[in-house]
Design a protein around this motif. Structure first.
Motif, PDB file in Angstrom:
ATOM      1  N   PHE A   1       0.816  -1.229   0.000  1.00 16.61           N
ATOM      2  CA  PHE A   1       0.000   0.000   0.000  1.00 16.61           C
ATOM      3  C   PHE A   1       0.840   1.265   0.000  1.00 16.61           C
ATOM      4  N   LYS A   2       2.161   1.114   0.056  1.00 17.09           N
ATOM      5  CA  LYS A   2       3.000   2.296  -0.092  1.00 17.09           C
ATOM      6  C   LYS A   2       2.775   2.933  -1.468  1.00 17.09           C
ATOM      7  N   ALA A   3       2.297   2.118  -2.417  1.00 18.34           N
ATOM      8  CA  ALA A   3       2.012   2.665  -3.747  1.00 18.34           C
ATOM      9  C   ALA A   3       0.999   3.803  -3.677  1.00 18.34           C
TER      10      ALA A   3
ATOM     11  N   GLY B   1       4.850   4.649  10.777  1.00 18.68           N
ATOM     12  CA  GLY B   1       4.728   6.103  10.758  1.00 18.68           C
ATOM     13  C   GLY B   1       3.280   6.557  10.907  1.00 18.68           C
ATOM     14  N   GLY B   2       2.345   5.651  10.617  1.00 16.45           N
ATOM     15  CA  GLY B   2       0.935   5.939  10.866  1.00 16.45           C
ATOM     16  C   GLY B   2       0.191   6.651   9.742  1.00 16.45           C
ATOM     17  N   THR B   3       0.852   6.830   8.598  1.00  9.91           N
ATOM     18  CA  THR B   3       0.220   7.580   7.493  1.00  9.91           C
ATOM     19  C   THR B   3      -1.165   7.059   7.141  1.00  9.91           C
TER      20      THR B   3
ATOM     21  N   PHE C   1      -8.228  -2.489  12.278  1.00  7.45           N
ATOM     22  CA  PHE C   1      -6.920  -2.804  12.857  1.00  7.45           C
ATOM     23  C   PHE C   1      -5.853  -2.419  11.840  1.00  7.45           C
ATOM     24  N   TYR C   2      -4.989  -1.480  12.227  1.00  7.13           N
ATOM     25  CA  TYR C   2      -4.000  -0.961  11.282  1.00  7.13           C
ATOM     26  C   TYR C   2      -2.579  -1.158  11.835  1.00  7.13           C
ATOM     27  N   PRO C   3      -1.699  -1.852  11.084  1.00  9.82           N
ATOM     28  CA  PRO C   3      -0.317  -2.025  11.549  1.00  9.82           C
ATOM     29  C   PRO C   3       0.419  -0.696  11.435  1.00  9.82           C
TER      30      PRO C   3
HETATM   31  C1  LIG Z   1       4.903   0.932   5.778  1.00 10.55           C
HETATM   32  C2  LIG Z   1       4.252  -0.303   6.205  1.00 10.55           C
HETATM   33  C3  LIG Z   1       3.421  -0.335   7.332  1.00 10.55           C
HETATM   34  C4  LIG Z   1       3.191   0.871   8.208  1.00 10.55           C
HETATM   35  O1  LIG Z   1       2.452   1.852   7.539  1.00 10.55           O
HETATM   36  P1  LIG Z   1       2.383   3.338   8.099  1.00 10.55           P
HETATM   37  O2  LIG Z   1       1.218   3.943   7.421  1.00 10.55           O
HETATM   38  O3  LIG Z   1       3.675   3.985   7.759  1.00 10.55           O
HETATM   39  O4  LIG Z   1       2.198   3.239   9.575  1.00 10.55           O
HETATM   40  C5  LIG Z   1       2.811  -1.532   7.646  1.00 10.55           C
HETATM   41  N1  LIG Z   1       3.007  -2.640   6.913  1.00 10.55           N
HETATM   42  C6  LIG Z   1       3.777  -2.647   5.804  1.00 10.55           C
HETATM   43  C7  LIG Z   1       3.921  -3.908   5.036  1.00 10.55           C
HETATM   44  C8  LIG Z   1       4.421  -1.480   5.422  1.00 10.55           C
HETATM   45  O5  LIG Z   1       5.196  -1.492   4.324  1.00 10.55           O
END
Ligand SMILES: *Cc1c(COP(=O)(O)O)cnc(C)c1O
Length: 419
Positions: free
Chosen positions: A126-128, A255-257, A250-252
């Protein structure tokens, strides 16, 4: 026209966006849009603000939903002004998948434990979402080189999109970053350096290099637009749930973006008038070996001190310190959510169980959200019938898997009854 551009982008038109200004997330100080910004004067993240009444008057949600299924259909509430600055590798909607067998084993009903599988996005995470927006905006604002610290996935997305945009990318990662990440970053055209430290140590090198070489610092929340890209997770979820929302998310959290972005999305959807439902309780999930948000949440604090000697198998959430800490903690509190830490053993167990019983291979960070759901359910905090949504943020294939195969000699006699 590039063939990878999404179908709904009209390249010739000046696209309507309703950005009005930016403001400091901490002090509310205003900044003009359409200029290059990093952090606010207070050293905190800048948030993009929109004329939401203008959006409500310009388009309705059904019209938006009828557009092709990719992230750019939300363009009125995204920051890019000119279509020619849009880059894309095909940011399609991601599916929501039920883990019915894992749910059943915990006594929960079918359809109440759901995973949004973000591993289907370009570059496998999801960094995309964040980087396609940040780099489109970098292009719009005339940036020619970017630098960033990464635990892997952000660097991979930055490399891919920067290459597409013709922007130079310099990436710094901890030396124990998963091997596939380090290699994919280089394969997609960036210069990548392994650093003997953690992600915030890499961030320090980016800051120094930016000052020395004029790179634009694309670190998490240190420019305003990654959060706007991540916000599309909240927009997309609302639409996928029929303009309702799950009870708990539930969000891992590193940085929390994403957590901040979704909370912002829900507020904007309410202001536009597209949702009227109760908002989800937001759970920031961290690993026991790196849990600065959990410690601050439990202590009732708004800012989180650096977590020393951070260690976890979930590399994406090994973030000792976050510049948007107060935005994460505010969202958790406003939503009546919580912050939770889970052990690496519980993470590994969750990854194994989801793959073996429901056929969905989670990344360790996704596994952390399942481990947290299990704990919250066992405590009675997630009640029977409540719908929980987990985020699987990257494809499980990015991480080394144990070899459980056996070898066969095709020239020897094989006893097939034993296979
Ligand atoms: C970056 C990342 C996260 C954390 O996302 P943030 O929005 O930066 O907290 C969690 N899981 C994976 C696989 C990531 O690449």
């Amino acid at each position: 026209m590039s063939r990878s551009l999404p179908l709904n982008v009209n390249l010739t038109a000046e696209r309507p966006t309703f950005v009005s200004h930016l403001e400091c997330g901490l002090t509310g100080e205003r900044y003009e849009a359409d200029a290059l910004h990093g952090l606010s004067n207070a050293g905190r993240p800048l948030l993009v603000r929109y004329d939401l009444a203008g959006v409500a008057a310009a388009i309705d949600r059904a019209e938006m939903a009828a557009r092709p299924r990719d992230l750019w259909r939300w363009r009125e509430v995204l920051p890019v002004r000119r279509a020619e600055n849009i880059i894309s590798l095909g940011e399609a909607d991601t599916p929501v998948i039920a883990l019915d067998k894992v749910a059943g084993a915990a006594g929960a009903s079918a359809g109440t434990l759901l995973v949004k599988d973000e591993g289907r996005l370009p570059t496998g995470s999801f960094k995309a979402r964040g980087l396609v927006m940040a780099i489109s905006m970098a292009k719009e604002l005339g940036v020619t080189s970017i630098a960033m610290p990464t635990n892997g996935n952000a660097g991979a997305a930055a490399a891919a999109y920067a290459t597409q945009a013709g922007i130079e990318a310099i990436i710094f990662c901890p030396d124990d970053t998963p091997e596939i990440n380090v290699r994919e970053i280089a394969a997609q055209g960036a210069r990548v350096y392994r650093v003997n430290g953690l992600i915030d140590d890499c961030g320090k090198l980016v800051r120094e290099g930016a000052a020395a070489n004029g790179w634009f610092d694309l670190s998490t929340l240190k420019e305003p637009y990654r959060i706007e890209g991540k916000k599309t997770m909240g927009l997309e979820l609302a639409e996928q749930f029929g303009w309702e929302l799950p009870d708990v998310i539930f969000y891992p959290t590193g940085g929390g973006t994403g957590l901040i972005g979704m909370w912002k999305a829900f507020a904007e959807l309410q202001a536009i008038g597209w949702i009227a439902c109760k908002l989800p309780r937001m759970v920031a999930v961290q690993a026991e070996g790196c849990a600065p948000m959990v410690r601050a949440w439990e202590a009732g604090e708004r800012h989180a001190a650096r977590w020393e000697d951070a260690a976890t198998i979930a590399a994406g959430i090994r973030v000792p310190q976050a510049v948007g800490d107060f935005l994460i903690l505010d969202a958790v509190r406003e939503s009546n959510g919580r912050a939770m830490a889970v052990s690496d053993a519980a993470i590994q167990q969750a990854v194994d169980d989801a793959a073996r019983s429901d056929g969905l291979l989670l990344c360790p960070e996704g596994g952390a959200t399942l481990a947290a759901w299990r704990q919250a359910r066992a405590e009675g905090w997630v009640k029977d019938g409540e719908t929980a949504l987990l985020f699987n943020c990257a494809t499980g294939l990015k991480y080394p898997l144990p070899d459980a195969s056996q070898t066969l000699d095709r020239h020897a006699a094989i006893d097939f009854t034993r296979l």
